[in-house]
Enzyme design. Structure first.
Site, PDB file in Angstrom:
ATOM      1  N   LYS A 148       0.861  -1.181   0.000  1.00 20.69           N
ATOM      2  CA  LYS A 148       0.000   0.000   0.000  1.00 20.69           C
ATOM      3  C   LYS A 148       0.895   1.228   0.000  1.00 20.69           C
ATOM      4  O   LYS A 148       1.660   1.449   0.934  1.00 20.69           O
ATOM      5  CB  LYS A 148      -0.914  -0.004   1.225  1.00 20.69           C
ATOM      6  CG  LYS A 148      -1.777   1.245   1.307  1.00 20.69           C
ATOM      7  CD  LYS A 148      -2.817   1.146   2.404  1.00 20.69           C
ATOM      8  CE  LYS A 148      -3.626   2.431   2.459  1.00 20.69           C
ATOM      9  NZ  LYS A 148      -4.650   2.370   3.505  1.00 20.69           N
TER      10      LYS A 148
ATOM     11  N   LYS B 171      -2.106  -1.495  -3.922  1.00 20.48           N
ATOM     12  CA  LYS B 171      -2.991  -0.329  -3.873  1.00 20.48           C
ATOM     13  C   LYS B 171      -2.167   0.948  -3.940  1.00 20.48           C
ATOM     14  O   LYS B 171      -1.199   1.047  -3.195  1.00 20.48           O
ATOM     15  CB  LYS B 171      -3.751  -0.393  -2.550  1.00 20.48           C
ATOM     16  CG  LYS B 171      -4.640   0.782  -2.284  1.00 20.48           C
ATOM     17  CD  LYS B 171      -5.241   0.642  -0.926  1.00 20.48           C
ATOM     18  CE  LYS B 171      -6.064   1.885  -0.648  1.00 20.48           C
ATOM     19  NZ  LYS B 171      -6.474   1.977   0.712  1.00 20.48           N
TER      20      LYS B 171
HETATM   21  C1  PBG Z   1      -7.519   3.542   5.378  1.00 23.55           C
HETATM   22  C2  PBG Z   1      -7.832   3.297   3.955  1.00 23.55           C
HETATM   23  C3  PBG Z   1      -7.643   4.219   2.917  1.00 23.55           C
HETATM   24  C4  PBG Z   1      -8.177   3.644   1.782  1.00 23.55           C
HETATM   25  C5  PBG Z   1      -8.650   2.371   2.120  1.00 23.55           C
HETATM   26  N1  PBG Z   1      -8.414   2.164   3.473  1.00 23.55           N
HETATM   27  C6  PBG Z   1      -7.102   5.599   2.947  1.00 23.55           C
HETATM   28  C7  PBG Z   1      -5.767   5.854   3.463  1.00 23.55           C
HETATM   29  O1  PBG Z   1      -4.942   4.976   3.680  1.00 23.55           O
HETATM   30  O2  PBG Z   1      -5.493   7.039   3.692  1.00 23.55           O
HETATM   31  C8  PBG Z   1      -8.234   4.323   0.451  1.00 23.55           C
HETATM   32  C9  PBG Z   1      -9.227   3.824  -0.521  1.00 23.55           C
HETATM   33  C10 PBG Z   1      -9.493   4.734  -1.652  1.00 23.55           C
HETATM   34  O3  PBG Z   1      -8.836   5.784  -1.841  1.00 23.55           O
HETATM   35  O4  PBG Z   1     -10.406   4.403  -2.423  1.00 23.55           O
HETATM   36  N2  PBG Z   1      -6.700   2.719   6.049  1.00 23.55           N
END
Ligand code: PBG
Length: 328
Positions: free
Chosen positions: A198, A251
């Site tokens: 991520k 992601k």
């Molecule tokens: C939070 C989380 C996020 C997303 C999914 N879980 C945001 C972040 O890490 O700031 C983002 C999903 C998206 O942008 O569609 N843990």
């Protein structure tokens, strides 16, 4: 000319026969937002998406499921007054997510329900872990203290019927800690879909608007990955496998197809990829302005993610893709 590659493209029938990957609704996971209110409210930062009431969530998930979408992942919008610095609401057994889970599972027993495990929606600091402000004013995210809360959170989801818990926090050691906690509490059947690679990404902006969950101070770069790195993703996948992850995730997806392909070479586990809010918004806003053909772009972008090596895709377009599949 002996070689004429165009012969394999000469009709729809032949093109379909030689198509290497196909996009199907059965590969999709539909992310949905839920809040405490009784109304369903449009999300300003994500046109076409909604903060659902629990009732609205059950209906929307049911419609998507009936169209062939096998799974949803649910994200809570938590009122400010329920947030604190340790994110205690994240493991309230009567909290929004456990109630939403029970409602979804009792209305749609065959729907796979996935929950996000991280503190950001519950944490008054808007970070995925517990924040400590150092003497020099810098924000520090406490790893091991956070793991304890994440375990309690995952257990509350498992107890309420989650099929899969999905840690998105990027703390070190969280997959192993969750696996151990789940097994010790008798939830050996609950799966872990780890947000393995991520990245610290500007593509999450609209999502943070949807949940009012943006960090109050600092950024997420001490736990989410640097977008310049590839080998680090392989290191993360090796660790997640060792720690007992069932599925791994990359992601965002569209700008990270090389990472998906690299992980495909380095793991036998199923790979998920998340077409995140910023990717959604770029397509949606251009389509709404009449500048892009929405259906064509969505199908191309999602097929590219599969071609790169993803088995499953999380996308805000999941229900729409299932509808298009029915129409075809
Ligand atoms: C939070 C989380 C996020 C997303 C999914 N879980 C945001 C972040 O890490 O700031 C983002 C999903 C998206 O942008 O569609 N843990």
């Amino acid at each position: 000319m002996l070689q004429r590659p165009r012969r394999n493209r000469k009709s729809p029938a032949i093109r379909n026969l030689v198509r290497e990957v196909s996009l199907c609704a059965k590969d999709l996971i539909y992310p949905l937002f839920v809040h405490e209110d009784a109304e369903d409210v449009a999300i300003a930062s994500m046109p076409g998406c909604t903060r659902w009431s629990i009732e609205g969530l059950v209906k929307e998930a049911g419609e998507a499921h009936a169209l062939g979408v096998p799974a949803v992942v649910i994200f809570p919008a938590v009122p400010e007054e329920k947030k604190n610095s340790t994110g205690d609401e994240s493991y309230n057994p009567h909290g929004l997510i456990p109630r939403a889970l029970k409602a979804l599972k009792s209305a749609h027993p065959t729907l796979c329900v996935i929950t996000d495990v991280a503190l950001d929606p519950y944490n008054s600091d808007g970070h995925d872990g517990i924040v400590q402000v150092r003497s020099d004013g810098e924000v520090e995210i406490l790893n091991d203290e956070t793991l304890e809360v994440l375990c309690k959170q995952a257990l509350s989801h498992a107890a309420a019927g989650a099929d899969i818990v999905s840690p998105s926090d990027m703390m070190d050691g969280r997959v192993g800690a969750l696996r151990e906690a789940l097994d010790a509490a008798g939830f050996a059947d609950v799966s872990i879909l780890s947000y393995t690679a991520k990245y610290a990404s500007a593509y999450y902006g609209p999502f943070r608007g949807a949940l009012d969950s943006a960090p109050k101070a600092g950024d997420k770069k001490t736990y989410q990955m640097d977008y310049a790195n590839v080998r680090e993703a392989i290191r993360e996948v090796i660790l997640d496998e060792d720690e007992g992850a069932d599925m791994v995730m990359v992601k965002p997806a569209g700008a990270y197809l090389d990472i998906i392909a690299k992980l495909r070479e380095n793991t036998m586990l199923p790979i998920a990829a998340y077409q995140v809010s910023g990717e959604y918004l770029m397509i949606k806003s251009a389509a709404d302005a009449g500048w892009l053909d929405e259906k064509a772009i969505v199908l191309e972008s999602l097929t590219a993610i599969k071609r790169a090596g993803a088995d499953l895709i999380l996308t805000y377009y999941a229900k729409q893709v299932a509808k298009w599949e029915r129409e075809a």
